[in-house]
Design an enzyme around this catalytic site. Structure first.
Site, PDB file in Angstrom:
ATOM      1  N   ASP A  33      -8.573  -2.917   5.457  1.00 51.51           N
ATOM      2  CA  ASP A  33      -7.443  -3.662   4.888  1.00 51.51           C
ATOM      3  C   ASP A  33      -6.849  -4.507   6.012  1.00 51.51           C
ATOM      4  O   ASP A  33      -6.584  -4.010   7.109  1.00 51.51           O
ATOM      5  CB  ASP A  33      -6.385  -2.686   4.344  1.00 51.51           C
ATOM      6  CG  ASP A  33      -5.373  -3.377   3.455  1.00 51.51           C
ATOM      7  OD1 ASP A  33      -5.265  -3.007   2.285  1.00 51.51           O
ATOM      8  OD2 ASP A  33      -4.687  -4.300   3.948  1.00 51.51           O
ATOM      9  N   GLN A  96      -0.065  -3.493  -8.003  1.00 49.08           N
ATOM     10  CA  GLN A  96      -1.342  -4.129  -7.660  1.00 49.08           C
ATOM     11  C   GLN A  96      -1.107  -5.600  -7.321  1.00 49.08           C
ATOM     12  O   GLN A  96      -0.372  -6.299  -8.031  1.00 49.08           O
ATOM     13  CB  GLN A  96      -2.326  -4.014  -8.849  1.00 49.08           C
ATOM     14  CG  GLN A  96      -3.717  -4.548  -8.534  1.00 49.08           C
ATOM     15  CD  GLN A  96      -4.706  -4.360  -9.690  1.00 49.08           C
ATOM     16  OE1 GLN A  96      -4.318  -3.938 -10.784  1.00 49.08           O
ATOM     17  NE2 GLN A  96      -5.964  -4.683  -9.454  1.00 49.08           N
ATOM     18  N   HIS A 102      -9.895  -1.736  -6.538  1.00 53.47           N
ATOM     19  CA  HIS A 102     -10.086  -1.236  -5.171  1.00 53.47           C
ATOM     20  C   HIS A 102      -9.392   0.100  -4.991  1.00 53.47           C
ATOM     21  O   HIS A 102      -8.379   0.383  -5.634  1.00 53.47           O
ATOM     22  CB  HIS A 102      -9.582  -2.239  -4.129  1.00 53.47           C
ATOM     23  CG  HIS A 102      -8.184  -2.699  -4.355  1.00 53.47           C
ATOM     24  ND1 HIS A 102      -7.853  -3.648  -5.292  1.00 53.47           N
ATOM     25  CD2 HIS A 102      -7.019  -2.331  -3.770  1.00 53.47           C
ATOM     26  CE1 HIS A 102      -6.550  -3.848  -5.277  1.00 53.47           C
ATOM     27  NE2 HIS A 102      -6.012  -3.045  -4.369  1.00 53.47           N
ATOM     28  N   PHE A 103      -9.950   0.878  -4.094  1.00 54.87           N
ATOM     29  CA  PHE A 103      -9.390   2.168  -3.703  1.00 54.87           C
ATOM     30  C   PHE A 103      -8.919   2.045  -2.263  1.00 54.87           C
ATOM     31  O   PHE A 103      -9.672   1.589  -1.402  1.00 54.87           O
ATOM     32  CB  PHE A 103     -10.447   3.275  -3.809  1.00 54.87           C
ATOM     33  CG  PHE A 103     -10.866   3.559  -5.219  1.00 54.87           C
ATOM     34  CD1 PHE A 103     -10.251   4.561  -5.953  1.00 54.87           C
ATOM     35  CD2 PHE A 103     -11.875   2.810  -5.822  1.00 54.87           C
ATOM     36  CE1 PHE A 103     -10.625   4.819  -7.270  1.00 54.87           C
ATOM     37  CE2 PHE A 103     -12.253   3.061  -7.138  1.00 54.87           C
ATOM     38  CZ  PHE A 103     -11.629   4.067  -7.854  1.00 54.87           C
ATOM     39  N   HIS A 104      -7.686   2.454  -2.014  1.00 55.65           N
ATOM     40  CA  HIS A 104      -7.161   2.511  -0.651  1.00 55.65           C
ATOM     41  C   HIS A 104      -7.503   3.887  -0.073  1.00 55.65           C
ATOM     42  O   HIS A 104      -7.270   4.908  -0.735  1.00 55.65           O
ATOM     43  CB  HIS A 104      -5.630   2.402  -0.653  1.00 55.65           C
ATOM     44  CG  HIS A 104      -5.098   1.103  -1.185  1.00 55.65           C
ATOM     45  ND1 HIS A 104      -4.716   0.067  -0.365  1.00 55.65           N
ATOM     46  CD2 HIS A 104      -4.854   0.678  -2.458  1.00 55.65           C
ATOM     47  CE1 HIS A 104      -4.260  -0.936  -1.103  1.00 55.65           C
ATOM     48  NE2 HIS A 104      -4.330  -0.589  -2.371  1.00 55.65           N
TER      49      HIS A 104
HETATM   50  P1  5GP Z   1      -3.030  -3.702  -3.993  1.00 58.87           P
HETATM   51  O1  5GP Z   1      -1.618  -4.098  -3.776  1.00 58.87           O
HETATM   52  O2  5GP Z   1      -3.668  -4.661  -4.957  1.00 58.87           O
HETATM   53  O3  5GP Z   1      -3.246  -2.265  -4.364  1.00 58.87           O
HETATM   54  O4  5GP Z   1      -3.750  -3.844  -2.603  1.00 58.87           O
HETATM   55  C1  5GP Z   1      -4.292  -5.019  -2.123  1.00 58.87           C
HETATM   56  C2  5GP Z   1      -4.581  -4.758  -0.659  1.00 58.87           C
HETATM   57  O5  5GP Z   1      -5.389  -5.803  -0.200  1.00 58.87           O
HETATM   58  C3  5GP Z   1      -3.334  -4.716   0.223  1.00 58.87           C
HETATM   59  O6  5GP Z   1      -3.270  -3.476   0.908  1.00 58.87           O
HETATM   60  C4  5GP Z   1      -3.509  -5.899   1.165  1.00 58.87           C
HETATM   61  O7  5GP Z   1      -3.067  -5.606   2.461  1.00 58.87           O
HETATM   62  C5  5GP Z   1      -5.002  -6.132   1.114  1.00 58.87           C
HETATM   63  N1  5GP Z   1      -5.414  -7.514   1.319  1.00 58.87           N
HETATM   64  C6  5GP Z   1      -4.821  -8.635   0.824  1.00 58.87           C
HETATM   65  N2  5GP Z   1      -5.508  -9.725   1.216  1.00 58.87           N
HETATM   66  C7  5GP Z   1      -6.557  -9.283   1.960  1.00 58.87           C
HETATM   67  C8  5GP Z   1      -7.626  -9.955   2.639  1.00 58.87           C
HETATM   68  O8  5GP Z   1      -7.749 -11.181   2.648  1.00 58.87           O
HETATM   69  N3  5GP Z   1      -8.517  -9.173   3.300  1.00 58.87           N
HETATM   70  C9  5GP Z   1      -8.417  -7.797   3.319  1.00 58.87           C
HETATM   71  N4  5GP Z   1      -9.344  -7.146   4.009  1.00 58.87           N
HETATM   72  N5  5GP Z   1      -7.420  -7.149   2.707  1.00 58.87           N
HETATM   73  C10 5GP Z   1      -6.500  -7.881   2.017  1.00 58.87           C
END
Ligand code: 5GP
Length: 138
Positions: A33, A96, A102-104
């Site tokens: 991330d 989200q 995606h899985f963190h």
């Molecule tokens: P969500 O909020 O959808 O659960 O998580 C999206 C995740 O993607 C966030 O933790 C954010 O830091 C990460 N993220 C956003 N843009 C990018 C990117 O361009 N590259 C990577 N590797 N991670 C990203």
């Protein structure tokens, strides 16, 4: 609204955006991330385009969760973490922000608070070193 093929994770999958990759197979990709909430924060995504868990193909989901399990073990070992947290958000109301499933995977230490979600960009050298550390434990 359907799946947006221009989301950032779709671009990473097509090689149109950079990523610090940890591992991949025919079904899923793991990478760092870029705005980690903790050192070692890794994401696992299916290669199949779907917005979230609810519209994922169950077979692809099965393949993806196996990669989550493997990478979670490697993250835990690489960062010598006593615990590891798996998080997965569905829909903007749930927080989200990227609409490709995606899985963190986040190492957890008691007393160490997470940094803010998706806020501060990490140093790229550090992310590559972290990816390397995890790869060494696979
Ligand atoms: P969500 O909020 O959808 O659960 O998580 C999206 C995740 O993607 C966030 O933790 C954010 O830091 C990460 N993220 C956003 N843009 C990018 C990117 O361009 N590259 C990577 N590797 N991670 C990203």
């Amino acid at each position: 609204m359907g799946y947006d093929t221009d989301n950032i994770f779709a671009k990473i999958l097509r090689g149109e955006a950079p990523a610090f990759k940890v591992c991949e197979n025919d079904f899923a990709l793991a990478f760092m991330d870029v705005m980690p909430q903790v050192d070692g924060h890794t994401l696992v995504i299916p290669k199949d385009g779907c917005e979230d868990l609810l519209d994922a193909d169950p077979q692809i989901l099965g393949e993806t969760i196996q990669v989550v399990q493997t990478v979670a073990g490697a993250v835990k070992e690489a960062f010598e973490a006593p615990g590891v947290m798996i998080a997965q958000l569905n829909g903007s109301a749930a927080g989200q922000t990227v609409f490709h499933l995606h899985f963190h995977i986040m190492p957890r230490f008691s007393g160490l608070e997470f940094r803010m979600h998706a806020r501060d960009m990490e140093d790229f050298d550090k992310l590559e070193k972290h990816a390397e550390r995890i790869r060494a434990c696979l």
